[in-house]
Write a protein that holds these residues in place. Structure first.
Motif, mmCIF file in Angstrom:
data_model
loop_
_atom_site.group_PDB
_atom_site.id
_atom_site.type_symbol
_atom_site.label_atom_id
_atom_site.label_comp_id
_atom_site.label_asym_id
_atom_site.label_seq_id
_atom_site.Cartn_x
_atom_site.Cartn_y
_atom_site.Cartn_z
ATOM 1 N N MET A 1 23.348 67.035 71.766
ATOM 2 C CA MET A 1 22.293 66.700 71.247
ATOM 3 C C MET A 1 21.730 66.152 70.469
ATOM 4 O O MET A 1 21.988 66.831 68.971
ATOM 5 N N GLN A 2 21.515 65.201 70.565
ATOM 6 C CA GLN A 2 20.692 63.662 69.212
ATOM 7 C C GLN A 2 19.263 64.154 68.734
ATOM 8 O O GLN A 2 18.704 64.083 69.682
ATOM 9 N N GLN A 3 19.250 64.728 68.064
ATOM 10 C CA GLN A 3 17.274 64.297 67.503
ATOM 11 C C GLN A 3 17.027 63.622 67.008
ATOM 12 O O GLN A 3 17.313 63.430 65.836
ATOM 13 N N ILE A 4 15.907 62.630 67.448
ATOM 14 C CA ILE A 4 14.879 61.674 66.965
ATOM 15 C C ILE A 4 13.487 61.843 66.936
ATOM 16 O O ILE A 4 13.135 62.805 67.229
ATOM 17 N N LEU A 5 12.912 61.203 65.551
ATOM 18 C CA LEU A 5 12.311 61.666 65.450
ATOM 19 C C LEU A 5 11.195 60.289 65.054
ATOM 20 O O LEU A 5 11.833 59.485 64.728
ATOM 21 N N LEU A 6 10.206 59.786 66.072
ATOM 22 C CA LEU A 6 9.111 59.165 65.512
ATOM 23 C C LEU A 6 8.155 59.674 63.801
ATOM 24 O O LEU A 6 7.328 60.288 64.731
ATOM 25 N N VAL A 7 7.944 58.692 63.408
ATOM 26 C CA VAL A 7 6.958 58.816 62.860
ATOM 27 C C VAL A 7 5.543 57.736 62.766
ATOM 28 O O VAL A 7 5.751 55.896 62.717
ATOM 29 N N ILE A 8 4.439 57.477 63.634
ATOM 30 C CA ILE A 8 3.588 56.873 63.465
ATOM 31 C C ILE A 8 2.543 56.440 62.564
ATOM 32 O O ILE A 8 2.115 57.501 62.957
ATOM 33 N N ASN A 9 2.007 55.098 62.094
ATOM 34 C CA ASN A 9 1.483 54.941 61.207
ATOM 35 C C ASN A 9 0.261 54.113 61.843
ATOM 36 O O ASN A 9 -1.449 54.720 61.507
ATOM 37 N N SER A 10 0.980 53.407 62.862
ATOM 38 C CA SER A 10 -0.524 52.305 63.000
ATOM 39 C C SER A 10 -1.682 52.765 63.745
ATOM 40 O O SER A 10 -1.386 53.838 64.460
ATOM 41 N N ALA A 11 -2.696 52.573 63.702
ATOM 42 C CA ALA A 11 -4.104 52.257 64.429
ATOM 43 C C ALA A 11 -3.395 52.256 66.470
ATOM 44 O O ALA A 11 -2.708 51.396 66.806
ATOM 45 N N PRO A 12 -4.458 53.205 67.038
ATOM 46 C CA PRO A 12 -3.844 53.344 68.589
ATOM 47 C C PRO A 12 -3.868 51.813 69.161
ATOM 48 O O PRO A 12 -3.576 51.240 70.044
ATOM 49 N N TYR A 13 -5.034 51.393 68.674
ATOM 50 C CA TYR A 13 -5.417 49.742 69.762
ATOM 51 C C TYR A 13 -5.617 49.132 68.450
ATOM 52 O O TYR A 13 -5.762 49.320 67.587
ATOM 53 N N GLY A 14 -5.901 47.991 68.921
ATOM 54 C CA GLY A 14 -6.019 46.655 67.444
ATOM 55 C C GLY A 14 -4.476 46.082 67.898
ATOM 56 O O GLY A 14 -4.580 44.841 67.352
ATOM 57 N N ASN A 15 -3.340 46.489 67.737
ATOM 58 C CA ASN A 15 -1.982 46.098 67.472
ATOM 59 C C ASN A 15 -1.015 46.599 68.579
ATOM 60 O O ASN A 15 -1.532 47.745 68.931
ATOM 61 N N GLU A 16 -0.112 47.060 68.366
ATOM 62 C CA GLU A 16 0.720 47.614 69.823
ATOM 63 C C GLU A 16 2.500 48.199 68.715
ATOM 64 O O GLU A 16 2.427 48.514 69.761
ATOM 65 N N ASN A 17 1.571 48.504 67.312
ATOM 66 C CA ASN A 17 2.832 49.310 66.866
ATOM 67 C C ASN A 17 2.912 50.631 67.163
ATOM 68 O O ASN A 17 4.259 51.240 68.111
#
Length: 118
Positions: A1-17
């Motif tokens: 099983m591959q462990q993947i971590l997503l770290v999200i810093n961008s604001a939820p709305y205003g751009n699409e990151n």
């Protein structure tokens, strides 16, 4: 099983990151759910995505995406320091989303096979 971590810093709305990170998370879970263990850690302005009661007039709904992601069993945490700074720590969160700490992020990072940052 591959462990993947997503770290999200961008604001939820205003751009699409933030949206793109959640789209990737959904695809990984839908197509490879038996091959990956996925964790998401939201920091900075991204923590606002974890709040309950979002009702965007048009486009994507991040609350709905997070509910599906946690429904697959992925862990989703919001940075406590970031929620404190924004005065939202005590507000209702999307089902399955929890407040987390930098120590948890450090642990998740060390255990992850892949770390992606948005």
């Amino acid at each position: 099983m591959q462990q993947i971590l997503l770290v999200i810093n961008s604001a939820p709305y205003g751009n699409e990151n933030c949206f793109n990170a959640l789209r990737l998370a959904l695809m990984l879970l839908e197509e490879y759910q038996h091959e990956v263990e996925l964790k998401l850690f939201l920091m900075s302005d991204a923590v606002v995505a974890g709040l309950q009661g979002q009702a965007p007039n048009e486009g994507y709904n991040l609350q709905q995406a997070l509910e599906i992601i946690t429904g697959y069993g992925a862990e989703v945490k919001l940075c406590k320091t970031c929620t404190n700074a924004r005065g939202i720590t005590a507000l209702p969160l999307v089902d399955g989303v929890e407040i987390g700490t930098l120590a948890e992020l450090a642990d998740w990072t060390l255990k992850a096979d892949k770390v992606l940052s948005f």
